[in-house]
Design a protein around this motif. Structure first.
Motif, PDB file in Angstrom:
ATOM      1  N   ILE A  74     106.486  -3.636 117.393  1.00 55.72           N
ATOM      2  CA  ILE A  74     107.623  -4.487 117.189  1.00 55.72           C
ATOM      3  C   ILE A  74     108.307  -4.059 115.749  1.00 55.72           C
ATOM      4  N   SER A  75     109.621  -4.045 115.403  1.00 60.98           N
ATOM      5  CA  SER A  75     110.018  -3.595 114.205  1.00 60.98           C
ATOM      6  C   SER A  75     109.531  -4.741 113.059  1.00 60.98           C
ATOM      7  N   SER A  76     109.750  -4.293 111.777  1.00 56.02           N
ATOM      8  CA  SER A  76     109.505  -5.356 110.724  1.00 56.02           C
ATOM      9  C   SER A  76     110.619  -6.548 110.797  1.00 56.02           C
ATOM     10  N   LYS A  77     111.872  -6.187 111.454  1.00 51.37           N
ATOM     11  CA  LYS A  77     112.763  -7.239 111.722  1.00 51.37           C
ATOM     12  C   LYS A  77     112.231  -8.225 112.393  1.00 51.37           C
ATOM     13  N   GLN A  78     111.585  -7.658 113.673  1.00 52.61           N
ATOM     14  CA  GLN A  78     111.159  -8.628 114.687  1.00 52.61           C
ATOM     15  C   GLN A  78     110.090  -9.153 114.158  1.00 52.61           C
ATOM     16  N   ALA A  79     109.239  -8.629 113.265  1.00 52.55           N
ATOM     17  CA  ALA A  79     108.110  -9.462 112.846  1.00 52.55           C
ATOM     18  C   ALA A  79     108.259 -10.635 112.152  1.00 52.55           C
ATOM     19  N   LYS A  80     109.469 -10.624 111.450  1.00 51.21           N
ATOM     20  CA  LYS A  80     109.785 -11.864 110.743  1.00 51.21           C
ATOM     21  C   LYS A  80     110.215 -12.963 111.881  1.00 51.21           C
ATOM     22  N   GLU A  81     110.852 -12.287 112.690  1.00 57.53           N
ATOM     23  CA  GLU A  81     111.258 -13.474 113.835  1.00 57.53           C
ATOM     24  C   GLU A  81     110.131 -13.930 114.456  1.00 57.53           C
ATOM     25  N   VAL A  82     109.072 -13.204 114.660  1.00 57.99           N
ATOM     26  CA  VAL A  82     107.854 -13.643 115.227  1.00 57.99           C
ATOM     27  C   VAL A  82     107.041 -14.772 114.482  1.00 57.99           C
ATOM     28  N   PHE A  83     107.076 -14.263 113.038  1.00 54.28           N
ATOM     29  CA  PHE A  83     106.560 -15.195 112.102  1.00 54.28           C
ATOM     30  C   PHE A  83     107.049 -16.491 112.403  1.00 54.28           C
ATOM     31  N   ALA A  84     108.324 -16.621 112.291  1.00 54.09           N
ATOM     32  CA  ALA A  84     108.982 -17.945 112.308  1.00 54.09           C
ATOM     33  C   ALA A  84     108.839 -18.654 113.556  1.00 54.09           C
ATOM     34  N   ALA A  85     108.554 -17.557 114.775  1.00 57.78           N
ATOM     35  CA  ALA A  85     108.306 -18.214 116.083  1.00 57.78           C
ATOM     36  C   ALA A  85     106.918 -18.750 116.079  1.00 57.78           C
ATOM     37  N   VAL A  86     106.193 -18.223 115.454  1.00 60.70           N
ATOM     38  CA  VAL A  86     105.020 -18.754 115.421  1.00 60.70           C
ATOM     39  C   VAL A  86     104.417 -20.137 114.812  1.00 60.70           C
ATOM     40  N   LEU A  87     105.393 -20.164 113.756  1.00 64.44           N
ATOM     41  CA  LEU A  87     105.221 -21.480 113.006  1.00 64.44           C
ATOM     42  C   LEU A  87     105.919 -22.410 113.846  1.00 64.44           C
TER      43      LEU A  87
END
Lengths: 103, 524, 498
Positions: B432-445
């Motif tokens: 994943i891209s670092s941009k996607q990583a931020k989205e994943v971080f938010a989604a996990v929460l």
């Protein structure tokens, strides 16, 4: 007799100890305190150079501590039973304005 | 009023702190066996001792003495073996005996220090540090790679007891002013309290804030207090005076009382610096007074003018035995010292190859330290490789989240250290891209699911197949011949446009690194 | 039980009577309370009687006896009428310290020494008059009126434990507890002809005793015999985890009472026997007592306490300083006198403390506050603590040569009401008692007959080294062989049917 405290000093002490004295009482207290303080003069005259103070009559007393274990105390009613005034399970006092309210 | 930056050009601020910390982790009070409990019904944790009943006598809590010795050892203090408790007399209704039992000229802990690492924006408050070469020292300040270290002396830490609590009725917002009467609750009376006094070694509000933050971190690590500034178990008073740059004499100080947050400490001191400068520059006089910082009005207000030094009629408490602490007592406490934040930071740097900057910021807060440590453990053998991205995750995403959600307990969120490792692994493997990583971080929460599951669910896998990306790049370049011309004509900034178009075509799943590389190859 | 005279009986006699079922503990309690109701009108030793608690305690004793057990399993004071100086907390009773300040205060807890007596089987009769907050030597400063000396109702019983002394001298209690900060047990003991013991500091817990001078205060018994005093001290001594300064003392103070004085070394301080203010009649009786001990086989040796004068000054510094601090808690907030109608706390504080405290208390509080103030502390308080070092060293040297030091307890016999009004000369009556409190040693007043001029009791003071209180008990028991047990004051002995 030496004047150890003035009436002004006595008013200051009365204020610190929170004991109201009227003017006559201030005069009398000034006389009394000066008498007593004069009688303490010997303590200022001993040669005590190099004498260590003893703050406790039992010289060997040290390190007295208890364990950090809860002990039963007062119920709320017992705590408040002697209160001159109470409200909402607290001790009630009049306005404390002017009591050095910086704490 | 001038800004603080302007003021500090001409004036030097001299700041010292008095920090009170309740030993909330103990079971019982300082001098009696009453339970320590915040928020209990009024006057339900009292006894003859803490209610100051006639005839009651104090007996000190051994665990409290152990705690203060621990605090002293953790802040580089000398442990004073021979000390006494004193009585400090003042009549005030929240102090049941009308004297506070505290320590005299000798406290359990004397002559300590802490070093503060100041960097980034915070370092800007102090002038002239960047005139120094790295490693060079001037006064208590040593230049570091990215800021400076301030060496702050600790005068003493002494043991005392807290007062009860009062509620004022009839005035506005529970204030004393205008109140017709007050209610006193003695549950808090006698709570073990340690008071730490610093030397006047702090020079900026930021240093004061960092000192408090570092101290809080140390006390939390020691497990001696919950250090809750909101509930008042950690409180700070700030003494501050100004002097002309170059002067070595102290000016008249004012005291900011009972500050209950790091921000208020910083802002209150910053305001006081500006206020004092204005008074002094207009030829006025600073009075020695205590002041209160009102965060909503953004100003300090006078509480009390001290005309003379307070006379508390201090004398050794005859009800309490003097202390003659043995080496054994002190060594037993020393054996309980946990790894302290500075030691932990050094270990992070050594074990995981982190920069000193990352390492010390990781140990600034409990949630950052704990998350990072747990994640590294989770990562096992790959911890050293993943440490840098994990540090980035903690210092950027997690810190931002915690800052944006006041009072959140990050450890209680669905973003567990294990999920953190999973996320960082996806990123490291370019999945994943670092941009996607931020989205994943938010989604996990948000969704309480594993990063892997979110990536799959949302079809977010990053495309790193060079063939597929090349096809898209070719398409984009073909569709925008004019832009290609312009680029070749020197408008290289258009690269961002091309990357954006490619990402758009790939629904955000293209590996930006590869897209960049291919674009540059084809355009140059 | 008709005709049984509890008033003059000692601990062993009462316990024997109980065991032999000559009378019950409830009868002892009821008779004692009845006697107080009748006789104490003249003496005013009691500020409060505790009928309910007395009967309740007595019933427990009777139950034990009825079950066939020996009452000594309960404790050394089983079935014994005991009363307490009114600075001792006993839950559910008023503990006034003879002050308006605490007139309405009801103890929410019990002092360790009081609890110890009750656990040892005592029948608590009530609370005893004293100088206000123990500030005085005559019990005249009590806010509730003075106690009269049972030997002569025109005279003071001494103080501050005047009620405790008078109650025993009038046969209103078998034993009582008092407290001694600068002589407050020994001087009234001397004035009333009772055995009055101030043990070494730390022998008896101070927890629950309203503090006057925390480094000086110590609790001790009054009795009409050395054995009764020793048995009572056995019951109240020992370590208390609630008092940091209490010590693990497990001495049996009755152990050597029968040994006699043979071989004891009795120290005499010649300078004290020639002290200014010492009356001839007291000097004569005290010298006689010393001779009796010599006759019983003791050796009299001269010792010196060169810093005794300094001890006086030190005491009048330390006492007020500690008292000032200890009395700051009386503020009208949690308990105690609250002057009504004030709109601000400052006014309430100042009026409550002005009207709640008597003149002597106000004077000592203000004096202490002055002596501890910045700049003054180093002139008086600190030197006073240095003097404590000298006094302690004096005693250590003296006790290398002797086991007990003998001297008067008071320079004179009981004085008349109002006879001494000047505070400074009132302080002089403490001249023989004070050094001991500064050093923390034990001392007791032992009746040694009546003065030739006043025909009033004289007390000889026996002092012993720290935690060697058994020494003075042994010498006292030897003197008791000569003088007999202390009698109830004649007028009250007559009323008791003797």
């Amino acid at each position: 007799m030496a004047q150890h405290v003035t009436e002004r000093d006595v008013r200051g002490i009365a204020e610190y100890t929170r004991i109201h004295l009227d003017e006559d009482e201030v005069k009398q207290m000034t006389v009394d305190l000066n008498d007593i303080i004069e009688s303490l003069k010997p303590i200022t005259e001993y040669d005590l150079d190099g004498v260590e103070p003893t703050f406790h009559p039992i010289g060997s007393l040290s390190n007295v501590m208890r364990e950090d274990v809860e002990k039963p105390g007062f119920t709320q009613e017992e705590a408040l039973a002697n209160a001159p005034a109470r409200q909402d399970d607290c001790f009630l006092i009049p306005s404390i304005l002017g009591e050095g309210g910086d704490r | 009023m001038k800004t603080m930056e302007e003021v500090l050009q001409d004036w030097e601020a001299v700041i010292g702190l008095e920090v009170h910390c309740e030993l909330t982790k103990l079971e019982t009070k300082m001098f009696c066996g009453c339970k320590l409990e915040f928020g209990a019904e009024p006057n339900t944790h009292t006894c003859p001792v803490c209610l100051g009943m006639p005839g009651a006598l104090p007996v000190p809590n051994r665990a409290a003495i152990q705690s203060i010795v621990l605090a002293g050892l953790a802040t580089n203090c000398d442990i004073e073996k021979h000390t006494m408790f004193y009585r400090k007399g003042y009549m005030y209704p929240d102090m049941a005996k009308n004297f506070q039992t505290t320590q005299g000229p000798k406290a359990f802990c004397m002559r300590g220090w802490l070093d503060l690492a100041v960097d980034g924006r915070g370092a800007k408050e102090r002038l002239f540090w960047d005139d120094l070469a790295e490693g060079e020292t001037s006064e208590n300040m040593t230049r570091t790679a990215d800021g400076y270290t301030a060496h702050v002396g600790i005068t003493r830490i002494h043991m005392e007891e807290d007062a009860g609590k009062m509620v004022h009725i009839g005035g506005g917002e529970g204030r004393i002013a205008g109140a017709t009467h007050s209610l006193v609750d003695y549950n808090r009376a006698g709570t073990p309290l340690i008071e730490l006094v610093t030397e006047p070694d702090l020079r900026t509000p930021e240093e004061a804030r960092l000192f408090m933050q570092k101290l809080r971190q140390i006390f939390l690590t020691l497990g001696i207090s919950d250090c809750s500034m909101e509930e008042g178990s950690l409180r700070a008073d700030g003494n501050i005076s100004l002097r002309r740059r170059g002067s070595t004499e102290f000016g008249t100080k004012t005291e900011l009382k009972n500050i209950n947050s790091f921000k208020n400490l910083h802002d209150g001191l910053a305001y006081e610096i500006c206020r004092q400068a204005e008074v002094l520059e207009e030829g006025g006089v600073i009075y020695q007074e205590t002041r209160h910082w009102d965060p909503s009005a953004k100003r300090t207000i006078v509480m009390r003018v001290k005309e003379t030094a307070d006379d508390y009629r201090m004398f050794p408490d005859p009800d309490l035995a003097p202390y003659d602490l043995s080496d054994e007592f002190i060594e037993n406490v020393r054996a309980k010292l946990p790894e302290l934040p500075d030691q932990k930071a050094a270990r992070f740097a050594a074990d995981f190859g982190l920069s000193a900057y990352d390492a010390r910021h990781l140990v600034e807060h409990r949630f950052t330290t704990e998350f990072f440590e747990a994640a590294c453990e989770e990562a096992g053998d790959s911890a050293r490789d993943l440490a840098k991205p994990l540090a980035n995750l903690v210092l950027n995403d997690i810190t931002a989240y915690v800052n944006a959600n006041e009072g959140v307990d990050f450890a209680a969120t669905p973003f567990t250290p294990a999920r953190g490792v999973q996320l960082v692994k996806l990123l490291a493997a370019d999945e994943i891209s670092s941009k996607q990583a931020k989205e994943v971080f938010a989604a996990v929460l948000e969704d309480d699911k594993d990063p892997q599951a979110i990536v799959e669910e949302r079809g977010m896998k990053q495309v790193s197949d060079t063939g597929a990306i090349e096809a898209v790049v070719d398409e984009v370049l073909a569709a925008n011949p004019d832009k290609v011309e312009q680029y070749k004509g020197g408008k290289t900034g258009l690269i961002g446009f091309f990357v954006g178009q490619c990402m758009k075509a790939m629904k955000g799943q293209g590996n930006p690194k590869l897209i960049n590389q291919l674009l540059e190859q084809k355009l140059n | 039980m008709a005709g049984t005279n509890f008033a003059t009986m000692g601990i062993r006699e009462i316990q024997a009577g109980l065991m032999n079922e000559e009378f019950t503990a409830v009868e002892v309690a009821e008779a004692s309370l009845a006697r107080i109701a009748e006789q104490d009108k003249d003496v005013h030793a009691f500020l409060e009687t505790t009928e309910e608690q007395a009967i309740e305690a007595a019933e427990k004793i009777d139950m034990v006896i009825d079950s066939g057990l020996d009452i000594t399993v309960i404790g050394p004071l089983a079935g014994i009428p005991v009363a307490y100086k009114d600075n001792m907390n006993l839950q559910g009773t008023h503990t006034t310290c003879a002050s308006r300040m605490l007139e309405s205060y009801v103890s929410p807890y019990t002092a360790t020494c009081v609890r110890n007596t009750i656990e040892a089987g005592a029948i608590p009769l009530g609370k005893l008059n004293m100088d206000e907050f123990a500030f005085g030597s005559s019990t005249e400063t009590s806010a509730f009126g003075p106690t009269r000396n049972p030997w002569d109702l025109e005279r003071v019983p001494g103080g501050s434990s005047g009620g405790s002394a008078a109650a025993v001298a009038a046969g209103l209690a078998t034993v009582t507890l008092g407290s001694d900060t600068g002589g407050s047990i020994r001087q009234p003991g001397s004035f009333t002809g009772t055995v009055a013991v101030k043990p070494t500091y730390g022998v008896v817990s101070r927890y629950g005793i309203v503090a006057f001078g925390s480094s000086l205060d110590q609790v001790g018994p009054f009795a009409r015999s050395v054995e009764d005093a020793a048995l009572t001290l056995n019951a109240i001594s020992g370590h208390d985890p609630l008092d940091c300064t209490s010590q693990p003392v497990d001495t049996d103070f009755t152990a050597n009472l029968a040994e006699g004085a043979k071989g004891m070394r009795i120290g005499i301080v010649p300078a004290f026997m020639d002290a200014e203010g010492l009356t001839h009649e007291v000097k004569v009786k005290v010298e006689e007592a010393a001779e009796h001990l010599r006759a019983a086989g003791a050796e009299l040796v001269e010792v010196d306490l060169p810093n005794a004068q300094a001890a006086m000054s030190a005491y009048y510094v330390l006492g007020p300083c500690e008292a000032f601090s200890n009395l700051s808690r009386f503020d009208s907030v949690r308990y105690g006198y609250c002057d009504p109608g004030h709109k601000d706390l400052g006014g309430q504080y100042e009026a409550s403390r002005a009207n709640g405290f008597g003149p002597e208390a106000r004077r000592r509080i203000m004096l202490g506050s002055y002596l501890l103030s910045a700049g003054v502390y180093d002139k008086y308080y600190y030197p006073a603590q240095q003097v404590r070092t000298l006094i302690t060293a004096d005693y250590t040297r003296a006790y290398e040569k002797c086991d007990v030091i003998l001297m008067p307890a008071s320079p004179r016999t009981a004085f008349k009401f109002g006879e001494i009004s000047d505070p400074t000369s009132m302080y002089l009556s403490d001249m023989f008692t004070i050094s001991l409190n500064i050093a923390g040693n034990g001392g007791m007043s032992m009746p040694c007959g009546l003065g030739a001029d006043t025909n009033l009791p004289v007390g000889v003071q026996l002092q012993s080294p720290q935690f060697k209180d058994e020494n003075m008990f042994r010498a006292a028991a030897a003197l008791e062989q000569v003088y007999g047990k202390a009698p109830v004051a004649p007028a009250f002995a007559a009323k008791a049917g003797e």
